[in-house]
Write a protein that holds these residues in place. Structure first.
Motif, PDB file in Angstrom:
ATOM      1  N   SER A   1       0.812  -1.051  -0.101  1.00  0.00           N
ATOM      2  CA  SER A   1      -0.030  -0.121   0.056  1.00  0.00           C
ATOM      3  C   SER A   1       0.852   1.346   0.073  1.00  0.00           C
ATOM      4  O   SER A   1       0.552   2.187  -0.617  1.00  0.00           O
ATOM      5  N   HIS A   2       2.010   1.101   0.812  1.00  0.00           N
ATOM      6  CA  HIS A   2       2.731   2.604   0.722  1.00  0.00           C
ATOM      7  C   HIS A   2       3.499   2.601  -0.524  1.00  0.00           C
ATOM      8  O   HIS A   2       3.444   3.835  -0.941  1.00  0.00           O
ATOM      9  N   HIS A   3       3.816   1.620  -1.364  1.00  0.00           N
ATOM     10  CA  HIS A   3       4.515   1.943  -2.470  1.00  0.00           C
ATOM     11  C   HIS A   3       3.620   2.083  -3.717  1.00  0.00           C
ATOM     12  O   HIS A   3       3.926   3.071  -4.431  1.00  0.00           O
ATOM     13  N   LEU A   4       2.284   1.668  -3.426  1.00  0.00           N
ATOM     14  CA  LEU A   4       1.333   2.052  -4.433  1.00  0.00           C
ATOM     15  C   LEU A   4       1.074   3.397  -4.369  1.00  0.00           C
ATOM     16  O   LEU A   4       0.543   4.118  -5.348  1.00  0.00           O
ATOM     17  N   ARG A   5       0.760   3.852  -3.020  1.00  0.00           N
ATOM     18  CA  ARG A   5       0.330   5.292  -2.768  1.00  0.00           C
ATOM     19  C   ARG A   5       1.480   6.257  -3.410  1.00  0.00           C
ATOM     20  O   ARG A   5       1.080   7.102  -4.097  1.00  0.00           O
ATOM     21  N   ILE A   6       2.730   6.042  -3.338  1.00  0.00           N
ATOM     22  CA  ILE A   6       3.887   6.859  -3.977  1.00  0.00           C
ATOM     23  C   ILE A   6       3.737   6.680  -5.328  1.00  0.00           C
ATOM     24  O   ILE A   6       3.861   7.883  -6.099  1.00  0.00           O
ATOM     25  N   LEU A   7       3.167   5.560  -5.851  1.00  0.00           N
ATOM     26  CA  LEU A   7       3.189   5.525  -7.511  1.00  0.00           C
ATOM     27  C   LEU A   7       1.979   6.361  -7.870  1.00  0.00           C
ATOM     28  O   LEU A   7       1.772   6.947  -9.106  1.00  0.00           O
ATOM     29  N   LYS A   8       1.142   6.215  -7.071  1.00  0.00           N
ATOM     30  CA  LYS A   8      -0.104   6.917  -7.350  1.00  0.00           C
ATOM     31  C   LYS A   8      -0.327   8.443  -7.285  1.00  0.00           C
ATOM     32  O   LYS A   8      -0.662   9.155  -8.177  1.00  0.00           O
ATOM     33  N   ASN A   9       0.527   8.852  -6.338  1.00  0.00           N
ATOM     34  CA  ASN A   9       0.973  10.404  -6.247  1.00  0.00           C
ATOM     35  C   ASN A   9       1.384  10.969  -7.272  1.00  0.00           C
ATOM     36  O   ASN A   9       1.384  11.981  -7.522  1.00  0.00           O
ATOM     37  N   LYS A  10       2.201  10.263  -7.859  1.00  0.00           N
ATOM     38  CA  LYS A  10       3.151  10.534  -8.987  1.00  0.00           C
ATOM     39  C   LYS A  10       2.591  10.137 -10.582  1.00  0.00           C
ATOM     40  O   LYS A  10       2.977  10.326 -11.728  1.00  0.00           O
ATOM     41  N   ASN A  11       1.207   9.629 -10.402  1.00  0.00           N
ATOM     42  CA  ASN A  11       0.311   9.249 -11.506  1.00  0.00           C
ATOM     43  C   ASN A  11       0.959   8.211 -12.267  1.00  0.00           C
ATOM     44  O   ASN A  11       0.566   8.201 -13.666  1.00  0.00           O
ATOM     45  N   VAL A  12       1.778   7.532 -11.699  1.00  0.00           N
ATOM     46  CA  VAL A  12       2.444   6.243 -12.553  1.00  0.00           C
ATOM     47  C   VAL A  12       1.207   4.858 -12.503  1.00  0.00           C
ATOM     48  O   VAL A  12       1.142   4.382 -13.652  1.00  0.00           O
ATOM     49  N   VAL A  13       0.622   4.945 -11.281  1.00  0.00           N
ATOM     50  CA  VAL A  13      -0.627   3.948 -11.481  1.00  0.00           C
ATOM     51  C   VAL A  13      -1.713   4.795 -11.101  1.00  0.00           C
ATOM     52  O   VAL A  13      -1.674   5.876 -10.644  1.00  0.00           O
ATOM     53  N   ASP A  14      -2.807   4.178 -11.585  1.00  0.00           N
ATOM     54  CA  ASP A  14      -4.410   4.718 -11.184  1.00  0.00           C
ATOM     55  C   ASP A  14      -5.047   3.624 -10.699  1.00  0.00           C
ATOM     56  O   ASP A  14      -4.460   2.442 -10.654  1.00  0.00           O
ATOM     57  N   LEU A  15      -6.139   3.756 -10.329  1.00  0.00           N
ATOM     58  CA  LEU A  15      -7.323   2.750  -9.615  1.00  0.00           C
ATOM     59  C   LEU A  15      -8.507   2.923 -10.215  1.00  0.00           C
ATOM     60  O   LEU A  15      -8.917   4.035 -10.560  1.00  0.00           O
ATOM     61  N   ASP A  16      -8.948   1.901 -10.423  1.00  0.00           N
ATOM     62  CA  ASP A  16     -10.718   1.801 -10.435  1.00  0.00           C
ATOM     63  C   ASP A  16     -11.357   1.304  -9.345  1.00  0.00           C
ATOM     64  O   ASP A  16     -10.741   0.073  -8.746  1.00  0.00           O
ATOM     65  N   ARG A  17     -12.208   1.721  -9.017  1.00  0.00           N
ATOM     66  CA  ARG A  17     -12.761   1.021  -7.673  1.00  0.00           C
ATOM     67  C   ARG A  17     -14.074   0.259  -8.328  1.00  0.00           C
ATOM     68  O   ARG A  17     -14.842   0.731  -8.896  1.00  0.00           O
TER      69      ARG A  17
ATOM     70  N   ALA B   1      -0.948   3.774 -15.266  1.00  0.00           N
ATOM     71  CA  ALA B   1      -1.800   5.110 -15.782  1.00  0.00           C
ATOM     72  C   ALA B   1      -1.204   5.249 -17.459  1.00  0.00           C
ATOM     73  O   ALA B   1      -2.080   5.516 -18.071  1.00  0.00           O
ATOM     74  N   HIS B   2      -0.093   4.687 -17.661  1.00  0.00           N
ATOM     75  CA  HIS B   2       0.270   4.581 -19.067  1.00  0.00           C
ATOM     76  C   HIS B   2       1.357   3.539 -19.292  1.00  0.00           C
ATOM     77  O   HIS B   2       2.183   3.465 -18.601  1.00  0.00           O
ATOM     78  N   PRO B   3       1.169   2.759 -20.435  1.00  0.00           N
ATOM     79  CA  PRO B   3       1.754   1.670 -20.678  1.00  0.00           C
ATOM     80  C   PRO B   3       3.228   1.764 -20.879  1.00  0.00           C
ATOM     81  O   PRO B   3       3.861   1.049 -20.619  1.00  0.00           O
ATOM     82  N   SER B   4       3.557   3.056 -21.200  1.00  0.00           N
ATOM     83  CA  SER B   4       5.064   3.547 -21.562  1.00  0.00           C
ATOM     84  C   SER B   4       5.768   3.397 -20.144  1.00  0.00           C
ATOM     85  O   SER B   4       6.993   3.348 -20.249  1.00  0.00           O
TER      86      SER B   4
END
Length: 96
Positions: free
Chosen positions: A55-71, A81-84
């Motif tokens: 969760s900690h690492h996902l939060r870091i990636l989410k804050n920099k828009n590297v990952v996103d999420l669907d609920r 967030a982008h395949p690249s």
């Protein structure tokens, strides 16, 4: 001389690279590339880490828009967030 927009773009790129630059976060990016959308449970079980660590690492990636999420109901499904972003991991694996 760099324009203010170029300087800002370089700063943002640096922040994204800093967010990615951790073995667990690199593994999360690779996992999401391979498997698509995953819950935090699927991620921490696959990587054999604690839920709080994932969760900690996902939060870091989410804050920099590297990952996103669907609920989906109460479940959050994470994805790149982008395949690249996987290209960064791929290049590092190629030269490493």
């Amino acid at each position: 001389m760099k324009t203010p927009n170029q300087t800002e773009s370089l700063r943002e790129s640096s922040e994204i690279l800093r967010a990615i630059a951790h073995p667990i976060r690199l593994a999360i990016i690779e996992l999401l590339h391979q498997q698509g959308k995953l819950s935090v449970t699927e991620i921490y079980e696959d990587l054999n880490i604690e839920q709080a660590v994932a969760s900690h690492h996902l939060r870091i990636l989410k804050n920099k828009n590297v990952v996103d999420l669907d609920r989906v109901g109460k479940t959050s499904l994470y994805y790149l967030a982008h395949p690249s972003y996987y290209d960064i991991v791929r290049v590092l694996n190629d030269v490493g």
